[in-house]
Design a protein around this motif. Sequence first.
Motif, short mmCIF file in Angstrom:
data_model
loop_
_atom_site.label_atom_id
_atom_site.label_comp_id
_atom_site.label_asym_id
_atom_site.label_seq_id
_atom_site.Cartn_x
_atom_site.Cartn_y
_atom_site.Cartn_z
N SER A 122 0.84 -1.20 0.00
CA SER A 122 0.00 0.00 0.00
C SER A 122 0.88 1.25 0.00
N ARG A 163 -4.98 -9.51 -0.03
CA ARG A 163 -4.26 -9.74 -1.29
C ARG A 163 -2.80 -10.06 -1.02
N THR A 164 -2.20 -9.31 -0.11
CA THR A 164 -0.79 -9.52 0.22
C THR A 164 -0.57 -10.89 0.85
N TRP A 189 -8.67 -5.28 2.12
CA TRP A 189 -8.47 -5.92 0.82
C TRP A 189 -6.98 -6.01 0.48
N ASP A 190 -6.24 -4.95 0.74
CA ASP A 190 -4.80 -4.97 0.44
C ASP A 190 -4.06 -5.99 1.30
N LYS A 226 -2.36 -13.51 0.45
CA LYS A 226 -2.57 -14.55 -0.57
C LYS A 226 -1.31 -14.75 -1.40
N VAL A 227 -0.65 -13.65 -1.79
CA VAL A 227 0.58 -13.77 -2.57
C VAL A 227 1.68 -14.43 -1.73
#
Length: 536
Positions: free
Chosen positions: A332, A390-391, A386-387, A393-394
């Motif tokens: 972010s 997402r992070t 959300w960020d 998950k990666v």
Amino acid sequence: MARVLSLCRLVRAPQQPLRLAVRSMSLDQRAREVFSAAVESVQPDRVVRRSLERRGDQLEVAGRSFKLQHNVHLVGFGKAVLGMAAEAEKIVGEHLVKGVISVPNGIQETLRQHGKEQMLLSSGSRITVMEGAKHNLPDADAQQAADSIRQLASSLTDTDLLLVLISGGGSALLPAPVPPISLQEKQDVTRSLAAAGATIQELNTVRRSLSLLKGGGLAACAKNAQVVALILSDVIGDPLDLIASGPTVECEIWPEQVWAILNHYGLPASSLPASVTEVLENAGHKTAKLSADSSSGDNSRITNAIIGSNSIALECAGRRARELGLRPLVLSPSVSGDVRSVARLYGLLARYASGPLPATSSQAKHLSQLADKLLQLGPEVGIESWDLMRTMKVLEDSRDETWGATCLLAGGEPTVQLTGKGRGGRNQELALRVGLELGDGLGTNVGGDKGPVFLSGGTDGQDGPTEAAGAVTDGALAEEARGQGLETDDFLVNNDSFTFFSQLRQGQRILMPGLTGTNVMDVHIMLLPPPPALTD
């Protein structure tokens, strides 16, 4: 995105013969390289060159085209404006009639000392440089510069083009209180509000109501001239009305709204200077009738273009990370809040990334608990859920892929609670706190490889009242400090992170690129080595 990639191409990709050298670089060295790429991508001359293009007698910017006929006037204010003006003058050339820029006190000499001659105007420049705002505070010199800028803008006609250059620090460099308010009276009101806990939005609402040029006032002075503002953002989220208090952005000012803010923070009319009360009582409903951005149509008189930001710096840093064999991952550009909470967040992310692919229910439960803590902490440090999801998950996917270290990138502007009188800044204090977080079981990985490495640096090259931009740290920091007899808690209580890093390993962890000539807040880089192998 296309414009971001164009800016990023300024960073040269390593050629084939250099690949072996890249592999031999330490994580510390790679973190510094990535930071350098972030800063280079938002250099004032480079962002102007990529955003302002001359084609014959046409000037193109932000998807619009303007006729050049010896009709360009230039004004600017901010810490990075000198370099922006030097490049803009080269592009516009003989069509520039006159210019005035307001820049920080002593910046020309400082840039010379740092070898930044490309950011200085030529001896025959048509632009007048006025220095002021010593210690980043509005002063008489800055007010004189603001008066000159206002006079230039007010003299223009509908055949003229006003090119406005804006960067961080511009608000202090463009003080123009509405008469009869004095500069000191305006400062006293805003200081009292800040001390009482007013938000930046509330501060700007009051400040704009007392200013001739903020909140669209500068563009209003330009009457019917075309106005093009090129903006290097130093504010989270790049809000046009907050960067330098939005001198080219439409703004509605309602006195009743201003009074509500003043009263809420214990500043009723009876406590204010008579001049402030007079201006607010006589203001009525004031609207600067401007168009806030070029999206309102081709006939808009005002064009505001963000040409450099923290987001662009992070994108270009990610490109360089990939060239260095790292997996880039932007978290972010909006990190905020207290450095203690921010440090905790990075510690939790490092733990989340360091665990193996869950093979047992206890391992899965541990990761789930870490995820819950991260999501709870996110709003406190300005990061959307959300960020974070997402992070995570990666980071999960990287456990069973062939990538080496992941390069986690973020930016923003955390805050430090001042409890002492030491020397330091938010970047060095954040690096110190993250180093302590990483030392809790994250110093090394299976096989003896180095654990996570963290860098925090100010893109302007100056972290607080020090000559450092920040520092680089890892999980070995606490042990190194103990070995040298340095008590980290003592340095933190005294906000003395610069002294700490100066003494630790003879200052080897300090990040010191020198004055960069730009400013898009801070860049955070955390390099996360591959997690341990799968365990049964």
